[in-house]
Design an enzyme around this catalytic site. Structure first.
Site, mmCIF file in Angstrom:
data_model
loop_
_atom_site.group_PDB
_atom_site.id
_atom_site.type_symbol
_atom_site.label_atom_id
_atom_site.label_comp_id
_atom_site.label_asym_id
_atom_site.label_seq_id
_atom_site.Cartn_x
_atom_site.Cartn_y
_atom_site.Cartn_z
ATOM 1 N N GLU A 47 33.299 42.283 45.236
ATOM 2 C CA GLU A 47 34.306 42.881 46.123
ATOM 3 C C GLU A 47 34.532 44.325 45.679
ATOM 4 O O GLU A 47 34.448 44.624 44.456
ATOM 5 C CB GLU A 47 35.617 42.091 45.988
ATOM 6 C CG GLU A 47 36.832 42.721 46.597
ATOM 7 C CD GLU A 47 38.141 42.020 46.160
ATOM 8 O OE1 GLU A 47 38.198 41.507 45.019
ATOM 9 O OE2 GLU A 47 39.079 41.987 46.973
ATOM 10 N N ASN A 110 39.472 45.450 53.598
ATOM 11 C CA ASN A 110 38.715 45.047 52.418
ATOM 12 C C ASN A 110 37.527 44.270 52.977
ATOM 13 O O ASN A 110 37.692 43.140 53.425
ATOM 14 C CB ASN A 110 39.594 44.178 51.511
ATOM 15 C CG ASN A 110 38.934 43.893 50.167
ATOM 16 O OD1 ASN A 110 37.711 44.011 50.052
ATOM 17 N ND2 ASN A 110 39.708 43.506 49.177
ATOM 18 N N LYS A 127 38.426 40.876 54.827
ATOM 19 C CA LYS A 127 39.231 39.931 54.039
ATOM 20 C C LYS A 127 40.504 39.508 54.785
ATOM 21 O O LYS A 127 41.302 40.359 55.217
ATOM 22 C CB LYS A 127 39.608 40.580 52.705
ATOM 23 C CG LYS A 127 40.298 39.651 51.713
ATOM 24 C CD LYS A 127 40.455 40.376 50.375
ATOM 25 C CE LYS A 127 41.092 39.490 49.315
ATOM 26 N NZ LYS A 127 41.221 40.236 48.008
ATOM 27 N N GLU A 146 47.103 45.236 47.622
ATOM 28 C CA GLU A 146 46.208 44.978 48.748
ATOM 29 C C GLU A 146 46.973 44.886 50.060
ATOM 30 O O GLU A 146 46.454 45.303 51.106
ATOM 31 C CB GLU A 146 45.389 43.703 48.510
ATOM 32 C CG GLU A 146 44.411 43.850 47.348
ATOM 33 C CD GLU A 146 43.387 42.751 47.318
ATOM 34 O OE1 GLU A 146 43.324 42.040 46.301
ATOM 35 O OE2 GLU A 146 42.643 42.583 48.289
ATOM 36 N N CYS A 172 37.163 37.256 47.402
ATOM 37 C CA CYS A 172 38.146 37.062 46.342
ATOM 38 C C CYS A 172 39.221 36.014 46.621
ATOM 39 O O CYS A 172 38.948 34.834 46.540
ATOM 40 C CB CYS A 172 38.786 38.394 45.970
ATOM 41 S SG CYS A 172 39.459 38.343 44.316
ATOM 42 N N ASN A 197 37.502 40.475 42.402
ATOM 43 C CA ASN A 197 38.108 41.217 41.282
ATOM 44 C C ASN A 197 39.368 40.437 40.927
ATOM 45 O O ASN A 197 40.333 40.452 41.714
ATOM 46 C CB ASN A 197 38.544 42.624 41.703
ATOM 47 C CG ASN A 197 37.405 43.586 41.957
ATOM 48 O OD1 ASN A 197 37.262 44.564 41.249
ATOM 49 N ND2 ASN A 197 36.601 43.362 42.980
HETATM 50 N N1 ING Z 1 42.496 39.023 43.319
HETATM 51 C C1 ING Z 1 43.114 37.820 42.886
HETATM 52 C C2 ING Z 1 42.361 36.570 43.294
HETATM 53 O O1 ING Z 1 42.699 35.841 44.223
HETATM 54 C C3 ING Z 1 45.154 36.498 42.580
HETATM 55 C C4 ING Z 1 44.576 37.736 43.243
HETATM 56 C C5 ING Z 1 44.914 36.230 41.233
HETATM 57 C C6 ING Z 1 45.887 35.645 43.334
HETATM 58 C C7 ING Z 1 45.427 35.075 40.669
HETATM 59 C C8 ING Z 1 46.400 34.469 42.780
HETATM 60 C C9 ING Z 1 46.182 34.182 41.420
HETATM 61 O O2 ING Z 1 41.406 36.285 42.571
HETATM 62 C C10 ING Z 1 42.083 39.417 44.557
HETATM 63 N N2 ING Z 1 41.500 40.647 44.621
HETATM 64 O O3 ING Z 1 42.209 38.723 45.546
#
Ligand code: ING
Length: 299
Positions: A47, A110, A127, A146, A172, A197
């Site tokens: 991503e 995204n 996304k 985001e 992601c 990421n």
């Molecule tokens: N990053 C994270 C993901 O879903 C996240 C955001 C992290 C949400 C941990 C919930 C828990 O991997 C992106 N860029 O979506």
């Protein structure tokens, strides 16, 4: 004789705020060369693979924010990737920040694209599940903006016939939601490509690191098995300007087994020879999914 497709997850180590896009493109090209040498037909980049994970940085001015976005794809900077795909007969998934002009207005997404060995864009995905927040959070060690920087994806979860395989894309956070897989599963998807990421710490509540990797694995293992599809998941990983992104790039079989897994937090290629007929047995015999005809969406 079952259909075989050799796929690669082309994991990227960190991209610092100060790194030039040219230096990143060189790294992406090196990974494509390595994939060609190992006999891959398709590689999946992360991503937002052209820049640092910029949603962690607050910027007031649109002009500054838009420096992270691509107005055209390919551009003069990214064209070498498309030219290499033709030279090496390689298909690739690329995640990037897309600036588009739609409904008389500027939209920011995204985005990921699938590019074929002829250097043409086969399909585009934007996304849908945008995590994070819109406002500045002064008590957070870093931001997750985001919801501020991107519009919600407006293309749904389409699938495409490519290299005799029904392929779909996600990005992601999408991987955490069952509908991501099921919408494509009902279109008979056989391979889902996904860049990510993911920071190793949450800003809002303490969570041990091992849970990050557990959740990363179980959502894709379940999605793969319940929809009879392969999943290639590729990280941008390592420490970007002091913020750590998790690794864990992996290739998941329609059985739910993880058949290849990265071992570093740097640029790393992992590969696997996928049996593209494996998922059909699960979709039809195990779950008897009401399959619709695969869309052949083109952009
Ligand atoms: N990053 C994270 C993901 O879903 C996240 C955001 C992290 C949400 C941990 C919930 C828990 O991997 C992106 N860029 O979506």
């Amino acid at each position: 004789m079952s259909r075989k497709l050799r796929v690669g997850a082309a994991q990227l180590g960190p991209i610092q705020l100060a790194d030039s896009k040219a230096s990143v493109i060189r790294r992406l090209l090196n990974l494509m060369e390595e994939a060609h040498t190992s006999g891959c037909h398709l590689i999946v980049y992360p991503e937002l693979a052209l820049t640092t994970f910029f949603p962690r940085h607050w910027r007031d001015s649109t002009a500054e924010i838009d420096l992270w976005f691509e107005r055209e794809m390919p551009s003069s900077e990214t064209r070498p990737l498309f030219e290499a795909a033709v030279r090496l007969q390689m298909s690739f998934y690329l995640g990037y920040a897309e600036l588009a002009f739609e409904q008389e207005d500027i939209r920011r997404y995204n985005t990921s694209i699938l590019v074929g060995p002829d250097g043409r864009v086969v399909g585009k995905y934007r996304k849908v599940h945008l995590p994070g927040h819109r406002d500045f959070r002064p008590n957070y060690p870093f931001q997750q903006l985001e919801k501020r920087y991107f519009d919600v994806g407006n293309l749904g979860f389409p699938v495409w016939w490519h290299r005799d395989v029904i392929m779909g894309m996600a990005i992601c956070n999408d991987r955490r939601w069952p509908e991501t897989y099921r919408v494509m599963g009902l279109q008979d998807v056989e391979l889902i490509m996904l860049g990510y990421n993911t920071h190793t710490i949450n800003q809002y509540h303490a969570e041990s690191k091992h849970l990050k990797m557990l959740h990363h694995h179980i959502v894709m293992q379940a999605g793969a098995y319940q929809n009879g599809t392969w999943i290639v998941a590729t990280a941008k990983t390592g420490i970007e300007d002091g913020c750590e992104l998790m690794g864990g790039s992996c290739i998941v079989a329609p059985t739910g087994e993880i058949v290849a897994h990265a071992v570093t937090q740097e640029d790393e290629l992992i590969t696997f020879d996928c049996d593209m007929d494996l998922g059909g047995q699960i979709k039809r015999n195990r779950f008897n999914l009401p399959i619709t005809v695969a869309s052949s969406t083109t952009v």
